[in-house]
Structures are given as structure tokens and as C-alpha cells.
Enzyme design. Structure first.
Site, PDB file in Angstrom:
ATOM      1  N   LYS A 171      70.104  46.892   0.337  1.00 53.21           N
ATOM      2  CA  LYS A 171      71.561  46.913   0.147  1.00 53.21           C
ATOM      3  C   LYS A 171      72.048  48.305   0.556  1.00 53.21           C
ATOM      4  CE  LYS A 171      75.320  44.900  -1.583  1.00 53.21           C
ATOM      5  NZ  LYS A 171      75.902  43.617  -1.165  1.00 53.21           N
ATOM      6  N   ASP A 204      71.988  40.125  -0.496  1.00 55.58           N
ATOM      7  CA  ASP A 204      72.810  38.943  -0.818  1.00 55.58           C
ATOM      8  C   ASP A 204      72.714  37.912   0.309  1.00 55.58           C
ATOM      9  OD1 ASP A 204      74.040  41.325   0.135  1.00 55.58           O
ATOM     10  OD2 ASP A 204      75.982  40.364   0.162  1.00 55.58           O
TER      11      ASP A 204
END
Ligand code: ATP
Length: 334
Positions: A171, A204
């Protein structure tokens, strides 16, 4: 020559699945002397610690352990045995193959992902404090050393196992320094492994990709927390926690254990699925160089599932004992 291996049956369903796994290993003909050690919640009541010193000493001596799930008594000041073992023995690579089995409806036909999770740092470093009443802080610790070695492990694994691609899951768009460091290390390590295709996926997006089309993924390398979450997601894709194995690998020791926990809701009922620990034992046999015995067990397990013998978590009616007997018989024939 017999291998001496530490066996930690663990808590909850641990003793049941550990017993089943021992029987299947015996059926394969591989010679193992078990050094049985107790750790976990049950031990804590008697000894005041979940991880007596002799357990760590046994693993250090034998270098290989097979471990059932271990519970951490909540709110009593005990540290997780799993986290302590991984840190004390520096078991830096947690390898979790997520593979569909015959006869179990997977979300996607032929799912075959391997998650390589960094096992020693990230938000699991245990660096937490209350800055002031009502404000808590957890420190996400990421080091270049740990990132480089976990990426090296993932690329080496991919080469060894004839895989095509390694995806780093991160991320770094938000955590530019910590996850950025992982990304930088991944790119550096990838240059030394030209046969393997490097790929970068944001965590994600990876979760969505696993649910929409898991077959696009091959080997994943990621940080501790993302790896924890994605491996349960992976287990869900192929039939649940009852079947997904795991290995914790370090330079001096290796501990093989299922991804699932103690499953207190079914403990003692004789219905737990031992497949995840049996598959962890297969990984252990490969680690020990006992490839023929590993293949025998794998073939026996596949044949048993093909015949439709399944425990309740997979929609079947077999008890732990019935499944174990069926696998032992199939291993004997394999
Ligand atoms: P822990 O606190 O030790 O993590 P838990 O119950 O929160 O325990 P798991 O043990 O991973 O988490 O179990 C989650 C669910 O999956 C439970 O309903 C459990 O019964 C089921 N489960 C996990 N492992 C198995 C298994 N080997 N066989 C059958 N069901 C399982």
C-alpha cells in the site's frame, strides 16, 4: 535414519488433528521420532507461561517442528505463542499455499496461489503504547533487511517450484516510506531473478482480484498483516480453513502448522478436519528431503477427496477418525 521432530499438539482441536497427522505420516512409512512438547493455553494454567523454555530448546535442537494451533488467553498479559516462536527462532518466511482440492467446489477451478508472508515485523512487532488516555499508537516497523530477505525467499521459492511470477502486495501509495521500502527492495531483488516475472499490486486491488479471478495470481510476497488477511481470504476461496497448510521458515529452524486456529466451537467433538495439518506435514517432508513419502501422502489425500470422503466443514459427514482412516488406507495403496 529416523528424523527427530518436535511435535506441539496445541490447544482446542490441535491434539485431534495432530494425532490424525501422526497416523498418516506413519502410514507413509517415513521414520520419525517425536519429541512431544506442550505449549499454549492449557500449559499456561499449570506453568504460568504459554511457552515453557524447553519447547523453544526442543525446536532449536531438532530444527523442525510440527505444531497444532495454540490459543492465547485473552487479557491475561500472555503474548501470542505463535508470534513469540516466529520472533525467537527468526522464522522470517511464512509460506501458505492456497490450492483447490478435488471434490471441493472452489470459487475458481484450479486455484493455485502461494502467499509468502513476512513473519517477524510490521504491526506484529508488538510496539504499542497509549500516548495519553483515549489515544493508542501501534508502530508499523518495516526494515530493509527483512524486506530484502523475504523478497529473496519469494523469488528463490518461485524458481525452485517452477512458478512464473511473483507479485509484491503493498500500500505504498499511502504508506510511502514503510511500504515504499518493501517496493524498493522487491524491485532490487527482482533484477537478480530474470526468469521470474515481477508484478506489483496494491493490497485492496489484490483482495478484489483474488475474489474476481484468483487464477491470475501466482506467488505473492507481502508484509505480515496483509499476508495474514489475504491467506484467510485465500482459504475461503478453496474451501475454508480446514484445508490450508503453512510453513514458518528460518535459517536455523522451521515450524509447520495449519493456517487455522484452535476452533473452540468444535474442539473435542471428533469432527475437526485434519487436512490442513496433514498438508503442512507434506510441506515438512519436502523440507526434510523425504519427497517420496510426501508424494505418497499427497496422492492419498487427493484420492480420498476424489472419492468424496469429507468432514462437516466441507459439507461431508466423515469424522476426523473416518477421514484419517480413509487417508491412511489410500496412502498405503499409493
Ligand atoms: P482462534 O481464536 O484460535 O483463532 P477461532 O475459532 O477464532 O480460533 P479458527 O480456529 O481459525 O478461529 O476457526 C474459525 C472457524 O473455522 C471456526 O468456526 C472453526 O470451527 C472453523 N475451523 C477452523 N479450522 C477447522 C478445521 N480444521 N476443521 C473444521 N473446522 C475448522
Amino acid at each position: 535414519m529416523a528424523h527427530t521432530i518436535t511435535l506441539i499438539p496445541g490447544d482446542g482441536i490441535g491434539p485431534e488433528v495432530a494425532d490424525a497427522t501422526r497416523r498418516v505420516l506413519d502410514a507413509s512409512g517415513v521414520k520419525i521420532e517425536w519429541d512431544v512438547q506442550n505449549a499454549g493455553a492449557a500449559v499456561a494454567e499449570k506453568r504460568g507461561t504459554t511457552l515453557p523454555d524447553e519447547v523453544l530448546a526442543s525446536i532449536r535442537r531438532n530444527k523442525v517442528a510440527l505444531k497444532g494451533p495454540i490459543g492465547t488467553p485473552i487479557g491475561k498479559g500472555f503474548r501470542s505463542v505463535n508470534v513469540t516462536l516466529r520472533q525467537a527462532l527468526d522464522l522470517y518466511a511464512n509460506v501458505r499455499p492456497v490450492r483447490s482440492l478435488p471434490g471441493i467446489e472452489p470459487r475458481f477451478e484450479g486455484t493455485d496461489i502461494v502467499i509468502v508472508r513476512e513473519n517477524t515485523e510490521d504491526l506484529y512487532a508488538g510496539l504499542e503504547l497509549m500516548i495519553m488516555p483515549g489515544v493508542a499508537q501501534s508502530i508499523k516497523l518495516i526494515t530493509e533487511r527483512a524486506c530484502l530477505r523475504i523478497c529473496e525467499y519469494a523469488f528463490d521459492y518461485a524458481e525452485r517450484m517452477n512458478r512464473k511470477r511473483v507479485s509484491v502486495v503493498h500500500k505504498a501509495n499511502i504508506m510511502k516510506l514503510s511500504d515504499g521500502l518493501l517496493l524498493e527492495c522487491f524491485r532490487k531483488v527482482a533484477l537478480n531473478h530474470p526468469r521470474i516475472e515481477p508484478n506489483e499490486v496494491i493490497v485492496d486491488a489484490c483482495a478484489m482480484q483474488m475474489v474476481k479471478n484468483a487464477n491470475k495470481l501466482d506467488v505473492i510476497v507481502t508484509e505480515n498483516l496483509y499476508g495474514d488477511i489475504l491467506s484467510d481470504l485465500g482459504a475461503g476461496l478453496v474451501g475454508g480453513l480446514g484445508i490450508v497448510p503453512g510453513a514458518n521458515i528460518g535459517l536455523d529452524a522451521a515450524v509447520f502448522e495449519a493456517v487455522h486456529g484452535t476452533a473452540p466451537d468444535i474442539a473435542g467433538k471428533g469432527i475437526a478436519n485434519p487436512t490442513a495439518l496433514i498438508q503442512s506435514a507434506v510441506m515438512m517432508l519436502h523440507h526434510l528431503g523425504e519427497h517420496a513419502a510426501a508424494q505418497k501422502i499427497e496422492n492419498g489425500l487427493l484420492a480420498t477427496f476424489e472419492r468424496g470422503t469429507r468432514t462437516a466443514d466441507l459439507g461431508g459427514t466423515a469424522t476426523t477418525d473416518e477421514l484419517t482412516r480413509a487417508v491412511c488406507e489410500a496412502v498405503g495403496r499409493a
